[in-house]
Design a protein around this motif. Sequence first.
Motif, short mmCIF file in Angstrom:
data_model
loop_
_atom_site.label_atom_id
_atom_site.label_comp_id
_atom_site.label_asym_id
_atom_site.label_seq_id
_atom_site.Cartn_x
_atom_site.Cartn_y
_atom_site.Cartn_z
N ARG A 104 51.26 51.92 42.47
CA ARG A 104 50.87 51.02 43.57
C ARG A 104 49.49 50.47 43.27
N SER A 105 49.41 49.63 42.25
CA SER A 105 48.14 49.03 41.86
C SER A 105 48.38 47.59 41.47
N ALA A 106 48.05 46.68 42.39
CA ALA A 106 48.27 45.25 42.14
C ALA A 106 47.47 44.77 40.94
N SER A 107 46.35 45.43 40.63
CA SER A 107 45.51 44.99 39.52
C SER A 107 46.10 45.37 38.16
N ALA A 108 47.21 46.08 38.15
CA ALA A 108 47.84 46.48 36.89
C ALA A 108 48.52 45.31 36.19
N ALA A 109 48.78 44.21 36.89
CA ALA A 109 49.38 43.02 36.28
C ALA A 109 48.31 42.31 35.47
N ASP A 110 48.42 42.35 34.16
CA ASP A 110 47.38 41.81 33.29
C ASP A 110 47.64 40.35 32.91
N ARG A 111 48.75 40.11 32.23
CA ARG A 111 49.02 38.76 31.73
C ARG A 111 50.52 38.58 31.58
N VAL A 112 50.97 37.35 31.77
CA VAL A 112 52.38 37.01 31.61
C VAL A 112 52.47 35.84 30.65
N VAL A 113 53.34 35.97 29.66
CA VAL A 113 53.57 34.88 28.72
C VAL A 113 55.06 34.55 28.77
N VAL A 128 54.31 34.22 37.92
CA VAL A 128 55.00 35.46 37.59
C VAL A 128 54.03 36.63 37.77
N ARG A 129 52.80 36.44 37.31
CA ARG A 129 51.79 37.49 37.44
C ARG A 129 51.52 37.79 38.91
N ALA A 130 51.47 36.75 39.75
CA ALA A 130 51.25 36.95 41.19
C ALA A 130 52.42 37.70 41.82
N ALA A 131 53.63 37.40 41.38
CA ALA A 131 54.81 38.11 41.91
C ALA A 131 54.78 39.58 41.49
N ILE A 132 54.40 39.85 40.25
CA ILE A 132 54.30 41.24 39.78
C ILE A 132 53.20 41.97 40.55
N ALA A 133 52.06 41.30 40.78
CA ALA A 133 50.97 41.92 41.55
C ALA A 133 51.43 42.23 42.97
N ALA A 134 52.17 41.32 43.58
CA ALA A 134 52.68 41.55 44.95
C ALA A 134 53.68 42.71 44.95
N LEU A 135 54.51 42.80 43.92
CA LEU A 135 55.45 43.91 43.82
C LEU A 135 54.71 45.24 43.69
N LEU A 136 53.69 45.27 42.83
CA LEU A 136 52.93 46.50 42.62
C LEU A 136 52.13 46.90 43.86
N ALA A 137 51.79 45.94 44.71
CA ALA A 137 51.10 46.26 45.97
C ALA A 137 52.05 46.95 46.95
N GLY A 138 53.35 46.80 46.72
CA GLY A 138 54.35 47.47 47.55
C GLY A 138 54.84 46.60 48.69
N PRO A 139 55.83 47.10 49.43
CA PRO A 139 56.37 46.34 50.55
C PRO A 139 55.32 46.15 51.64
N ASP A 140 55.38 44.99 52.30
CA ASP A 140 54.46 44.77 53.43
C ASP A 140 54.98 45.50 54.66
#
Length: 190
Positions: free
Chosen positions: A116-125, A88-100
Motif C-alpha cells: 500500500r504505497s502509491a509512491s512505489a510506481a516509478d516509471r511506465v514505458v 498508466v503510472r497514475a492508475a498504478i499509483a491509485a491502485l497501490l493507494a488501495g480502494p477509496d
Amino acid sequence: MRKPMFRARRAGLLAALLVVASGPLAGCGVQETAVIDAGRPAVADLLPPREGRMLLFFYSPSGELLPVPRIVEAPWPVPTEGADGPDVRAAIAALLAGPDKAERRAGLRSAPSLPRSASAADRVVTDGPTVEVRLRLRVGRLPAPARDQLVCTAAFAAAAQGAVSVSLVGQDERLAPADCPVRPVPAPAR
C-alpha cells in the motif's frame, strides 16, 4: 335480538365485498396473448467515458478480480503509442493507494500481499503490444493475485480493451510479460 341482526348485516357486507372483489379477480375479459418478438434487448456501455475515469482492479468479497471505474477530476489523458505513460503510472499509483472509502464500503479490497504505497510506481514505458511497469518494490515474491491486479490495471490504462501484455520490473527482477486474466465481454452486434 341484536345478535341475529348483527349477523345478518355482517353476512350482507361480506357478500357485497366478495362481489366487488371478484371483478378484478375475474380478469375483466382480457384474453391471454402469445409472446411477441420485439427484437434484441437494449445494450448500453455502463462505464463512464474513458477520458473521465480510470479503471482499477480490486477483489470482490467473494474473491473475484473485478474492474472498478474511478471517476477522475481532470480529463484523463489517452495514452499515445511509444510514450512514457503518466496515465498508466497514475492508475498504478491509485491502485497501490488501495480502494477509496466508497469502494471499501462496497467490500472491494486489494490482495493482502500488494504493498500500500502509491509512491512505489516509478516509471511506465509503453512500446507496442507490451507495457513495462517499473516499481520501487520487489516483484519476484509477489503472489499471483497481486500481480494480476497490477497487470490488469496497467493493461486497461494503456489500452481500452486491455489487449496489451504487461511486464513488471522491480528492484529484484523483471517478470515475463503477462496478460490480464479478466477479459471484457464484447457487446452484441446491433
